[in-house]
Write a protein that holds these residues in place. Structure first.
Motif, PDB file in Angstrom:
ATOM      1  N   PRO A   1      45.488  40.074  39.399  1.00  8.55           N
ATOM      2  CA  PRO A   1      44.807  39.093  38.557  1.00  8.55           C
ATOM      3  C   PRO A   1      44.318  39.688  37.240  1.00  8.55           C
ATOM      4  O   PRO A   1      43.921  40.851  37.177  1.00  8.55           O
ATOM      5  CB  PRO A   1      43.622  38.665  39.423  1.00  8.55           C
ATOM      6  N   GLY A   2      44.353  38.868  36.205  1.00  9.40           N
ATOM      7  CA  GLY A   2      43.697  39.203  34.959  1.00  9.40           C
ATOM      8  C   GLY A   2      42.264  38.720  35.004  1.00  9.40           C
ATOM      9  O   GLY A   2      41.805  38.156  36.004  1.00  9.40           O
ATOM     10  N   PRO A   3      41.509  38.923  33.915  1.00  9.43           N
ATOM     11  CA  PRO A   3      40.143  38.388  33.855  1.00  9.43           C
ATOM     12  C   PRO A   3      40.136  36.873  34.082  1.00  9.43           C
ATOM     13  O   PRO A   3      41.039  36.168  33.651  1.00  9.43           O
ATOM     14  CB  PRO A   3      39.686  38.745  32.439  1.00  9.43           C
ATOM     15  N   SER A   4      39.117  36.383  34.788  1.00 10.18           N
ATOM     16  CA  SER A   4      38.970  34.962  35.147  1.00 10.18           C
ATOM     17  C   SER A   4      40.089  34.480  36.067  1.00 10.18           C
ATOM     18  O   SER A   4      40.463  33.312  36.044  1.00 10.18           O
ATOM     19  CB  SER A   4      38.895  34.081  33.896  1.00 10.18           C
ATOM     20  N   GLN A   5      40.611  35.381  36.890  1.00 11.05           N
ATOM     21  CA  GLN A   5      41.636  35.022  37.868  1.00 11.05           C
ATOM     22  C   GLN A   5      41.322  35.650  39.222  1.00 11.05           C
ATOM     23  O   GLN A   5      40.594  36.642  39.322  1.00 11.05           O
ATOM     24  CB  GLN A   5      43.019  35.498  37.412  1.00 11.05           C
ATOM     25  N   LEU A   6      41.901  35.057  40.280  1.00 10.52           N
ATOM     26  CA  LEU A   6      41.945  35.654  41.604  1.00 10.52           C
ATOM     27  C   LEU A   6      43.400  35.992  41.900  1.00 10.52           C
ATOM     28  O   LEU A   6      44.304  35.251  41.493  1.00 10.52           O
ATOM     29  CB  LEU A   6      41.406  34.707  42.674  1.00 10.52           C
ATOM     30  N   GLY A   7      43.631  37.104  42.591  1.00  9.70           N
ATOM     31  CA  GLY A   7      44.999  37.500  42.876  1.00  9.70           C
ATOM     32  C   GLY A   7      45.070  38.491  44.011  1.00  9.70           C
ATOM     33  O   GLY A   7      44.150  38.596  44.836  1.00  9.70           O
ATOM     34  N   VAL A   8      46.184  39.220  44.060  1.00  9.12           N
ATOM     35  CA  VAL A   8      46.458  40.134  45.166  1.00  9.12           C
ATOM     36  C   VAL A   8      46.780  41.515  44.613  1.00  9.12           C
ATOM     37  O   VAL A   8      47.627  41.654  43.730  1.00  9.12           O
ATOM     38  CB  VAL A   8      47.638  39.622  46.022  1.00  9.12           C
ATOM     39  N   VAL A   9      46.105  42.528  45.152  1.00 12.94           N
ATOM     40  CA  VAL A   9      46.355  43.924  44.786  1.00 12.94           C
ATOM     41  C   VAL A   9      46.444  44.742  46.068  1.00 12.94           C
ATOM     42  O   VAL A   9      45.490  44.800  46.846  1.00 12.94           O
ATOM     43  CB  VAL A   9      45.238  44.484  43.876  1.00 12.94           C
ATOM     44  N   ASP A  10      47.606  45.354  46.304  1.00 13.32           N
ATOM     45  CA  ASP A  10      47.795  46.236  47.470  1.00 13.32           C
ATOM     46  C   ASP A  10      47.366  45.567  48.781  1.00 13.32           C
ATOM     47  O   ASP A  10      46.675  46.166  49.613  1.00 13.32           O
ATOM     48  CB  ASP A  10      47.018  47.549  47.286  1.00 13.32           C
ATOM     49  N   GLY A  11      47.779  44.315  48.962  1.00 13.30           N
ATOM     50  CA  GLY A  11      47.486  43.620  50.210  1.00 13.30           C
ATOM     51  C   GLY A  11      46.066  43.111  50.324  1.00 13.30           C
ATOM     52  O   GLY A  11      45.654  42.683  51.407  1.00 13.30           O
ATOM     53  N   ILE A  12      45.314  43.113  49.221  1.00  7.77           N
ATOM     54  CA  ILE A  12      43.929  42.651  49.212  1.00  7.77           C
ATOM     55  C   ILE A  12      43.788  41.451  48.281  1.00  7.77           C
ATOM     56  O   ILE A  12      44.295  41.470  47.156  1.00  7.77           O
ATOM     57  CB  ILE A  12      42.968  43.765  48.736  1.00  7.77           C
ATOM     58  N   LEU A  13      43.111  40.398  48.729  1.00  6.34           N
ATOM     59  CA  LEU A  13      42.758  39.274  47.870  1.00  6.34           C
ATOM     60  C   LEU A  13      41.541  39.670  47.046  1.00  6.34           C
ATOM     61  O   LEU A  13      40.506  40.051  47.621  1.00  6.34           O
ATOM     62  CB  LEU A  13      42.435  38.025  48.697  1.00  6.34           C
ATOM     63  N   VAL A  14      41.671  39.623  45.730  1.00  7.48           N
ATOM     64  CA  VAL A  14      40.594  40.109  44.868  1.00  7.48           C
ATOM     65  C   VAL A  14      40.195  39.046  43.846  1.00  7.48           C
ATOM     66  O   VAL A  14      40.999  38.191  43.456  1.00  7.48           O
ATOM     67  CB  VAL A  14      40.976  41.417  44.139  1.00  7.48           C
TER      68      VAL A  14
END
Length: 481
Positions: free
Chosen positions: A260-273
């Motif tokens: 995710p970029g700023p003001s976003q939710l996304g996925v990094v290395d199997g983690i919801l961030v």
């Protein structure tokens, strides 16, 4: 965690209101209006045994019911309250427009009546989109419950919004699923925060065009106070945010399956961030949950989880509740539902995939598939779907009235894939479809019912179609045991 001002109320005493349609929305609407002193007439196209039983209950209360005549506007009507599925070009609505009589949907009525029973008007977290609405709303409710909030999943999910806003329970917040039909008839609702999950051609016969369909979906953002949640992978959803008239300070929040970029939710290395609801969006990211906390962890379902998490975070929910709510969530039947493993082949029921957009997401969840498809196409075309999935297909079994349309797309875009064309539209065809799919499958494959079509050519609804598939699979499992 947010509050909303109660809307101004209407003096219903003696007001002539016509309620269009019996059913999940019509009956509660008729009762609520009658209790407030309105003179209610219910009109209904159908005149079957069930309708007559429903009519008798309402007539016992003093409500007038006209069965078999949903086209004529009763004399003296001052307002029409319609079931969401009634098309805008019905004679009843044309007559209402000519008489300058307003038409509201059940959602509009619920919004106008919220808070009128002496209880706090709970804020709405609203979800719409072509696919994934019900799953996302139920995920959201699970997260809100994990946060200790009194909530319910209501609206198009099959639970009357009217019952929720007028019932005895005083909710802290409502997780509201809204269809394009409902939004069409609901000019006033203003959500705390809302999400449009995706946009793909659907119900165009009802709306008249893709532009009109998108515009009705976009109504969910109107007047949002905290967050408009959109799908980074679907720019049309972000376009709707840009076009919306929102409260000052309301933010655009994206969700993505990527980083995710700023003001976003996304996925990094199997983690919801979360990089939206943190103190420093440029440099901080808050871990919410693991991908494995999402059930099932198919890509489109992870997207649903991110959208639900975004709405919950907009309402002030802590990260631990997002994780706990996702872990506690169990999907509804017939939505990528694992039925059985037989001879190292997985059998999955996604009968709810009634259009190409939903089926595209379903096919993307597996690497090697024997696909069972077909039914009523509702004007859909299948070239893009087949071209995108061709490399994943071990084989295809076609059933239903419009299977030829899918077969032609397979001939054009996946000519090497074996196709079994079952020239049957009887309900017993599913047993043969499963048997033929099993013959095509190899260990490690997934036999996937994701029809990309409606079910009414063979079954009452997608639930019955999914049950037929599951019954056929279980019978096969018993034979091989």
């Amino acid at each position: 965690m947010g509050s909303q001002e109660v809307s101004s109320t209407v003096d219903w005493q003696g007001k002539h209101v016509t309620v269009a349609g019996l059913g999940v929305s019509g009956i509660p609407a008729a009762r609520a209006l009658h209790e407030r002193g309105a003179l209610v007439t219910v009109v209904n196209d159908g005149d079957d045994e069930r309708a007559r039983a429903q009519a008798a209950e309402l007539e016992a209360l003093g409500i007038t019911v006209r069965l078999g005549d949903g086209a004529t506007l009763p004399p003296s009507t001052e307002l029409v309250v319609t079931a969401p599925g009634w098309q805008p070009d019905k004679p009843l609505f044309l007559a209402a427009a000519e008489a300058d009589v307003p038409v509201w949907g059940d959602v509009e009525l619920a919004w106008r009546l919220r808070g009128t029973n002496g209880r706090k008007a709970a804020p709405w977290l609203a979800v719409t989109g072509t696919n994934g609405k019900t799953t996302t709303v139920r995920m959201l409710a699970s997260i809100l419950q994990a946060a200790g909030l009194r909530t319910a999943a209501v609206g198009n999910i099959g639970v009357s919004l009217l019952d929720a806003v007028l019932g005895e329970t005083e909710y802290d917040v409502l997780a509201v699923e809204l269809s394009s039909y409902q939004l069409h008839w609901a000019p006033s609702p203003r959500a705390h925060s809302a999400a449009v999950l995706n946009l793909a051609p659907d119900h165009l016969d009802w709306h008249g065009s893709m532009e009109a369909y998108a515009a009705d979906k976009g109504r969910v953002y109107e007047g949002n106070t905290v967050a408009c949640v959109y799908n980074v992978a679907d720019p049309a959803t972000e376009d709707l945010v840009r076009e919306a008239d929102v409260e000052e300070g309301c933010r655009a929040i994206g969700f993505t399956l990527g980083a995710p970029g700023p003001s976003q939710l996304g996925v990094v290395d199997g983690i919801l961030v979360d990089r939206a609801f943190v103190a420093n969006r440029q440099k901080q990211a808050q871990e919410l949950a693991e991908v494995t906390d999402v059930n099932p962890p198919a890509p489109h379902n992870i997207a649903n989880a991110l959208a639900a998490a975004a709405l919950a975070r907009a309402f002030g929910v802590e990260p631990a509740a997002v994780r706990d709510g996702l872990r506690a969530f169990r999907p509804d039947a017939h939505r990528i539902e694992h039925v059985a493993d037989i001879d190292e082949v997985r059998y999955v029921d996604d009968s709810k995939a009634t259009n190409t957009h939903a089926t595209e997401a379903s096919l993307a969840a597996y690497d090697s598939i024997v696909w069972i498809a077909g039914g009523l196409a509702k004007g859909a075309t299948f070239d893009e779907l087949v071209a995108g999935a061709a490399k994943r297909l071990r084989g295809v079994v076609l059933i239903g009235a419009d299977r030829a349309l899918i077969r032609e797309a397979l001939t054009r875009h996946a000519p090497e894939v074996p196709v079994v064309d079952l020239d049957r539209t009887d309900t017993g065809a599913m047993s043969e479809a499963v048997a033929r799919a099993a013959a095509l499958a190899r260990p490690g494959d997934t036999v996937l019912l994701a029809p990309a079509c409606a079910s009414m050519d063979m079954y009452t609804n997608y639930n019955k179609r999914g049950e037929a598939f599951a019954d056929a699979v279980r019978a096969r499992a018993d034979e091989s045991a």
